[in-house]
Design a protein around this motif. Structure first.
Motif, PDB file in Angstrom:
ATOM      1  N   UNK A 197       0.926  -1.289   0.008  1.00 50.53           N
ATOM      2  CA  UNK A 197       0.039   0.011  -0.058  1.00 50.53           C
ATOM      3  C   UNK A 197       0.999   1.292  -0.033  1.00 50.53           C
ATOM      4  N   UNK A 198       2.260   1.127   0.114  1.00 51.52           N
ATOM      5  CA  UNK A 198       2.987   2.232   0.272  1.00 51.52           C
ATOM      6  C   UNK A 198       2.921   3.404   1.541  1.00 51.52           C
ATOM      7  N   UNK A 199       2.118   2.760   2.570  1.00 46.31           N
ATOM      8  CA  UNK A 199       2.102   3.459   3.684  1.00 46.31           C
ATOM      9  C   UNK A 199       2.929   2.955   4.755  1.00 46.31           C
ATOM     10  N   UNK A 200       3.515   3.881   5.643  1.00 46.93           N
ATOM     11  CA  UNK A 200       4.280   3.484   6.723  1.00 46.93           C
ATOM     12  C   UNK A 200       3.545   3.489   8.018  1.00 46.93           C
ATOM     13  N   UNK A 201       3.883   2.322   8.789  1.00 45.50           N
ATOM     14  CA  UNK A 201       3.038   2.086  10.028  1.00 45.50           C
ATOM     15  C   UNK A 201       3.892   2.226  11.162  1.00 45.50           C
ATOM     16  N   UNK A 202       3.874   2.758  12.194  1.00 41.81           N
ATOM     17  CA  UNK A 202       4.475   2.718  13.383  1.00 41.81           C
ATOM     18  C   UNK A 202       3.814   2.094  14.733  1.00 41.81           C
ATOM     19  N   UNK A 203       4.404   1.998  15.661  1.00 43.31           N
ATOM     20  CA  UNK A 203       3.885   1.098  16.895  1.00 43.31           C
ATOM     21  C   UNK A 203       2.662   1.919  17.330  1.00 43.31           C
ATOM     22  N   UNK A 204       2.677   3.175  17.519  1.00 48.12           N
ATOM     23  CA  UNK A 204       1.478   3.855  17.892  1.00 48.12           C
ATOM     24  C   UNK A 204       0.429   3.816  16.997  1.00 48.12           C
ATOM     25  N   UNK A 205       0.410   3.340  16.018  1.00 46.26           N
ATOM     26  CA  UNK A 205      -0.747   3.214  14.978  1.00 46.26           C
ATOM     27  C   UNK A 205      -1.501   2.038  15.619  1.00 46.26           C
ATOM     28  N   UNK A 206      -0.865   1.150  16.200  1.00 49.58           N
ATOM     29  CA  UNK A 206      -1.837  -0.177  16.664  1.00 49.58           C
ATOM     30  C   UNK A 206      -2.405  -0.108  18.026  1.00 49.58           C
TER      31      UNK A 206
END
Length: 80
Positions: free
Chosen positions: A53-62
């Protein structure tokens, strides 16, 4: 990207890469308990989301992601 396409890509990835049974893939399914994803699986999931998807996820996103529906919504929000 349409929500249905997002859901389909995520579901296909869960089935192919994590060997999740298609019957277990329900919006209300708990990622950790029902789908049995552990912390290493989440790392792989983040990498796959970035690649697909070309999106960056970080821990806070979860932080608020418990169910598969929460995860779908997270990706949809990141793409918009």
């Amino acid at each position: 990207m349409e929500k249905e396409v997002i859901i389909e890509k995520i579901n296909d990835f869960l089935i192919d890469e994590f060997e999740v049974e298609s019957d277990d893939i329900l919006p209300e399914a708990n990622l950790k308990e029902t789908l049995e994803l552990d912390s290493l699986d989440f790392v792989d999931l983040v990498v796959a989301i970035e690649a697909n998807f070309g999106v960056k996820l970080v821990g806070e996103d979860f932080v608020n992601v418990v169910t598969l529906q929460n995860f779908y919504d997270l990706i949809e929000n990141k793409l918009s």
